[in-house]
Every structure is written in structure tokens, then in C-alpha cells.
Write an enzyme that holds these catalytic residues in place. Structure first.
Site, mmCIF file in Angstrom:
data_model
loop_
_atom_site.group_PDB
_atom_site.id
_atom_site.type_symbol
_atom_site.label_atom_id
_atom_site.label_comp_id
_atom_site.label_asym_id
_atom_site.label_seq_id
_atom_site.Cartn_x
_atom_site.Cartn_y
_atom_site.Cartn_z
ATOM 1 N N HIS A 56 -12.241 23.911 -13.061
ATOM 2 C CA HIS A 56 -13.028 25.331 -13.700
ATOM 3 C C HIS A 56 -13.992 24.364 -15.049
ATOM 4 O O HIS A 56 -15.029 24.526 -13.958
ATOM 5 C CB HIS A 56 -12.258 26.490 -13.863
ATOM 6 C CG HIS A 56 -12.659 27.526 -14.610
ATOM 7 N ND1 HIS A 56 -12.948 28.421 -14.088
ATOM 8 C CD2 HIS A 56 -13.129 27.585 -15.690
ATOM 9 C CE1 HIS A 56 -13.107 29.120 -14.845
ATOM 10 N NE2 HIS A 56 -14.033 29.300 -15.502
ATOM 11 N N GLU A 57 -13.697 23.942 -15.515
ATOM 12 C CA GLU A 57 -14.122 23.803 -16.660
ATOM 13 C C GLU A 57 -15.145 22.206 -16.361
ATOM 14 O O GLU A 57 -15.887 22.448 -16.854
ATOM 15 C CB GLU A 57 -12.809 23.052 -17.827
ATOM 16 C CG GLU A 57 -11.936 23.944 -18.041
ATOM 17 C CD GLU A 57 -12.534 25.448 -18.420
ATOM 18 O OE1 GLU A 57 -13.657 25.140 -19.313
ATOM 19 O OE2 GLU A 57 -11.261 26.332 -18.460
ATOM 20 N N HIS A 105 -18.326 24.103 -15.141
ATOM 21 C CA HIS A 105 -19.887 24.497 -15.971
ATOM 22 C C HIS A 105 -19.683 23.704 -16.767
ATOM 23 O O HIS A 105 -20.529 23.962 -16.913
ATOM 24 C CB HIS A 105 -18.152 25.121 -17.474
ATOM 25 C CG HIS A 105 -18.027 26.604 -17.337
ATOM 26 N ND1 HIS A 105 -18.905 27.620 -16.611
ATOM 27 C CD2 HIS A 105 -16.355 26.943 -17.135
ATOM 28 C CE1 HIS A 105 -17.856 28.735 -16.673
ATOM 29 N NE2 HIS A 105 -16.617 28.522 -16.880
#
Length: 269
Positions: free
Chosen positions: A57-58, A61
């Protein structure tokens, strides 16, 4: 010299590889029923899988921000998938894991620091914010694929239930994170399209957005409506909510010592 630095900035961290190894070994233990306690094996499988998804997820980004113009994410270690490199490791990793252990909900954590002034264009800003929850969506689809493809015949029950519970976590995390609440990715998606005046008015509330959301979820009617939506998405993905409940019960092995996978759903609920 510069190319060596760039390569180091993008090299997958041994910490992440260790997490993947734990997930693989625990998955094998669940699949083969090798562990003395199937619940403990499910616990390791789900927690390690959940942390891997948080890292992805990170990373999503950061990677999207890199292509959008923020070339500083590499030097910050965000592209290595190392959870210890995130600016708020406790918020991104520790707190979501605690919430999974306590309540079985996919808590969104947020945490890479993006230098937004380096990114030009509202669409790019929105895409940077959307990249994280879209990773949860992709993870949910991958975990759910064996269900809607009817590819689980003969699969051990414990593995099936653990996989269903992982789908629940990913779906709940994606939905929560896509809500347009200040401080969450959903608000980051719409923020570039708001007027400067509205953004200035909302900005002071961003640090408290998640706390407010959590408080609302504690209201029975709101919590029920949220999980109705989660279950509706799971139904669309072909995942039975009762199997997810069994997976959650196995996961919380310390609370259900007598729970074993069986066709009697009420035994573990």
C-alpha cells in the site's frame, strides 16, 4: 555512482523478504495442517499477509509519486518496501496490526511523506492518493479469485477460512480508505478538486479525521451499515461471510481454544 545510489534506493528490503517468507511458511503450515495449533498458523499467515499488504500500500503511494514528479521518495527508503522506513511506522504498521488482532477490521494506515509541491496536475495528485487503496482492492481480488473461480475443491478448510478472512480485511481497508474523510486517502483523491478556501477550512480537521471515523463506527447503526457494505462486496467477489467469520475465529485462537474448522459455523461464532 548515481546509478548505484538509485539501485540501492529501489532494492527490496530484507525485512520485506523476511515478511514474505513468514507468510509463505505459515501458509504452508495452514495448508498441510502441520502446526499443532491451526489457529496459531492462521494467525501468523493473516498477520504476515496483512503487513505485506500494508507495505505494498505504502509502496504504491511512493511509486506513483515518483512517476508524478517527487524524486525524493527513493532517498527516503519508501521504494524498498521496508516498513521501518515509513515516516509513521507505528501508524502504518503497528496500529493496523493491533486493530486486526483486536477487532478483525482492516484499519487504514497512512504514512509516506510525499512532497506534493513537486507534483504537477490535479489528476496526478489524485492518483498518488488512490494508489494505496487500489492496492488493497487488487490484494482482495487476488485472495478472492480462488472463491469465484471455484478453485477451492479439496483445499483444507483452515486455509479456505483464513483466505476469506484476509479478503474481509482487504475489503474493509479499501472501503475505509476511500471514504472522503480528511486525513484518509479518499479525501486526498478529491482534495485537488476543491477550492483553496474549502481546503483551508478542512485542513485543521485532517489530524482528527480518522478518530472521528472510528468514533462513528462505534455507533451500532453506522458499524452495521459499514459491515453490510463490506459483506455486499465480499458476496460480489464470491466469498462467504460465514467463512470469513470462521477465519476470524481461528485467527483469534486465544479466545476460541475449542474452535476447529467444520461445517458447523455456529461452533466458532
Amino acid at each position: 555512482m548515481a546509478s548505484d545510489a538509485t539501485h540501492a534506493e529501489r532494492r527490496v528490503s530484507p525485512v520485506f523478504l523476511a515478511l514474505v517468507a513468514v507468510m509463505a511458511v505459515s501458509m504452508w503450515a495452514v495448508w498441510t495442517d502441520y502446526a499443532a495449533s491451526p489457529g496459531f498458523a492462521v494467525f501468523l499467515f493473516v498477520v504476515s499477509g496483512w503487513v505485506v499488504s500494508l507495505c505494498l500500500h505504502e509502496y504504491a503511494h511512493a511509486r506513483t509519486a515518483l512517476h508524478g514528479g517527487d524524486i525524493t521518495v527513493g532517498a527516503k527508503g519508501y521504494l524498498t518496501l521496508n516498513p521501518f522506513k515509513y515516516t509513521h511506522a507505528a501508524l502504518s504498521i503497528v496500529l493496523p496490526v493491533i486493530f486486526v488482532i483486536m477487532g478483525g477490521i482492516g484499519l487504514p494506515g497512512g504514512a509516506v511523506f510525499i512532497e506534493r509541491h513537486r507534483i504537477r496536475g490535479r489528476w496526478k495528485h489524485s492518483l498518488v492518493s488512490a494508489a494505496g487503496p487500489l492496492t488493497n482492492v487488487a490484494f482482495a481480488i487476488v485472495c478472492a479469485a480462488p472463491f469465484w473461480l471455484d478453485a477451492l475443491d479439496g483445499v483444507p478448510d483452515a486455509f479456505r477460512y483464513a483466505l476469506a478472512f484476509m479478503v474481509l480485511l482487504q475489503v474493509s481497508a479499501a472501503i475505509l480508505n476511500l471514504l472522503p474523510v480528511p486525513g484518509l486517502d479518499g479525501y486526498g483523491i478529491v482534495e485537488p478538486w476543491l477550492s483553496p478556501g474549502v481546503r483551508r477550512q478542512v485542513e485543521p480537521f485532517a489530524p482528527f479525521g480518522f478518530l472521528a471515523l472510528f468514533g462513528f463506527l462505534m455507533i451500532p447503526e453506522v458499524g452495521d451499515a459499514f459491515f453490510d457494505l463490506v459483506y455486499a462486496v465480499m458476496d460480489a467477489l464470491g466469498v462467504n461471510r460465514w467463512e470469513a467469520a470462521l477465519g476470524r475465529a481461528l485467527f483469534r485462537f486465544w479466545n476460541t481454544p475449542d474452535c476447529v474448522p467444520s461445517s458447523d459455523f455456529t461452533q466458532c461464532l
